[in-house]
Motif scaffolding. Structure first.
Motif, short mmCIF file in Angstrom:
data_model
loop_
_atom_site.label_atom_id
_atom_site.label_comp_id
_atom_site.label_asym_id
_atom_site.label_seq_id
_atom_site.Cartn_x
_atom_site.Cartn_y
_atom_site.Cartn_z
N UNK A 95 -2.14 9.46 -3.72
CA UNK A 95 -1.97 10.73 -4.41
C UNK A 95 -0.83 10.56 -5.42
N UNK A 96 -0.96 11.21 -6.58
CA UNK A 96 0.06 11.10 -7.61
C UNK A 96 0.68 12.47 -7.87
N UNK A 97 1.99 12.52 -7.75
CA UNK A 97 2.76 13.70 -8.12
C UNK A 97 3.39 13.38 -9.47
N UNK A 98 2.92 14.05 -10.51
CA UNK A 98 3.48 13.84 -11.84
C UNK A 98 4.71 14.72 -12.01
N UNK A 99 5.76 14.16 -12.60
CA UNK A 99 6.95 14.91 -12.96
C UNK A 99 7.17 14.75 -14.46
N UNK A 100 7.68 15.79 -15.09
CA UNK A 100 7.91 15.72 -16.53
C UNK A 100 8.97 16.70 -16.97
N UNK A 101 9.59 16.37 -18.08
CA UNK A 101 10.54 17.30 -18.71
C UNK A 101 10.00 17.74 -20.07
N UNK A 102 8.68 17.59 -20.25
CA UNK A 102 8.03 17.97 -21.51
C UNK A 102 6.98 19.04 -21.25
N UNK A 103 6.38 19.52 -22.32
CA UNK A 103 5.32 20.51 -22.22
C UNK A 103 3.93 19.92 -22.16
N UNK A 146 13.15 18.80 -13.13
CA UNK A 146 14.25 19.51 -12.48
C UNK A 146 13.91 20.13 -11.14
N UNK A 147 12.76 19.82 -10.58
CA UNK A 147 12.41 20.33 -9.25
C UNK A 147 13.47 19.88 -8.25
N UNK A 148 13.94 20.78 -7.39
CA UNK A 148 14.94 20.36 -6.40
C UNK A 148 14.46 19.16 -5.59
N UNK A 149 15.32 18.17 -5.39
CA UNK A 149 14.92 16.95 -4.67
C UNK A 149 14.36 17.21 -3.28
N UNK A 150 14.89 18.20 -2.58
CA UNK A 150 14.34 18.52 -1.25
C UNK A 150 12.90 18.98 -1.35
N UNK A 151 12.60 19.78 -2.39
CA UNK A 151 11.23 20.27 -2.58
C UNK A 151 10.29 19.11 -2.92
N UNK A 152 10.74 18.22 -3.78
CA UNK A 152 9.91 17.06 -4.15
C UNK A 152 9.66 16.18 -2.93
N UNK A 153 10.68 15.96 -2.14
CA UNK A 153 10.54 15.15 -0.92
C UNK A 153 9.56 15.81 0.05
N UNK A 154 9.62 17.12 0.17
CA UNK A 154 8.69 17.83 1.05
C UNK A 154 7.26 17.70 0.55
N UNK A 155 7.07 17.71 -0.77
CA UNK A 155 5.74 17.53 -1.34
C UNK A 155 5.22 16.12 -1.04
N UNK A 156 6.08 15.13 -1.18
CA UNK A 156 5.70 13.76 -0.87
C UNK A 156 5.28 13.66 0.60
N UNK A 157 6.05 14.24 1.47
CA UNK A 157 5.72 14.22 2.89
C UNK A 157 4.38 14.91 3.14
N UNK A 165 0.85 -1.19 0.00
CA UNK A 165 0.00 0.00 0.00
C UNK A 165 0.89 1.24 0.00
N UNK A 166 0.52 2.22 -0.81
CA UNK A 166 1.29 3.45 -0.91
C UNK A 166 0.38 4.64 -0.65
N UNK A 167 0.97 5.68 -0.07
CA UNK A 167 0.25 6.93 0.15
C UNK A 167 0.42 7.88 -1.02
N UNK A 168 1.62 7.85 -1.61
CA UNK A 168 1.98 8.78 -2.68
C UNK A 168 2.75 8.03 -3.75
N UNK A 169 2.51 8.43 -5.01
CA UNK A 169 3.31 7.91 -6.11
C UNK A 169 3.88 9.11 -6.87
N UNK A 170 5.19 9.11 -7.03
CA UNK A 170 5.87 10.10 -7.88
C UNK A 170 6.04 9.42 -9.23
N UNK A 197 1.76 15.54 0.99
CA UNK A 197 0.61 14.84 0.44
C UNK A 197 0.42 13.45 1.04
N UNK A 198 1.50 12.86 1.50
CA UNK A 198 1.41 11.53 2.07
C UNK A 198 0.83 11.49 3.46
#
Length: 119
Positions: free
Chosen positions: A74-82, A103-114, A44-49, A116-117
């Protein structure tokens, strides 16, 4: 809290994973849709990147499956496209909670996971 990272690039996914682990998140990394499906069946997962453009698989189908298998994920989508830069991803995926550049800073992405999770 558990997070699943689905990212084509092992090095980038590993970087995100380490930053999440520093915040106490139990983060699993997979590189393909098939591996993500197996992970979603096993835990079971709380968040998926989720990388929007998977080399091996379809991100939107995976998001739909996650919504079915784990309705609260919850799903956090990441992309390098438009793709979906107009925010329409939120109309297509009910479980989307964020849409950020790869290219989102890893600390920021981790904080978002925390954030939303635990919400």
């Amino acid at each position: 809290m558990r997070a699943l990272i689905v990212e084509n690039q092992a090095e980038l996914g590993g970087l995100w994973q380490r930053h999440m682990q520093r915040l106490g998140v139990d983060a699993d990394l997979v590189l393909s849709e098939a591996d993500a499906l197996a992970a979603l069946e096993a835990a079971d997962y709380n968040v998926m990147v989720l990388d929007l453009v998977l080399e091996k698989g379809a991100a939107l189908a995976l998001s739909d499956y996650a919504s079915y298998r784990h309705p609260s994920v919850k799903v956090i989508f990441v992309t390098n496209t438009g793709f979906f830069s107009d925010g329409s991803i939120f109309n297509h995926c009910a479980n989307a909670c964020a849409f950020v550049p790869t290219g989102t800073p890893p600390d920021d992405l981790a904080a978002m996971v925390e954030h939303y999770g635990t919400g």
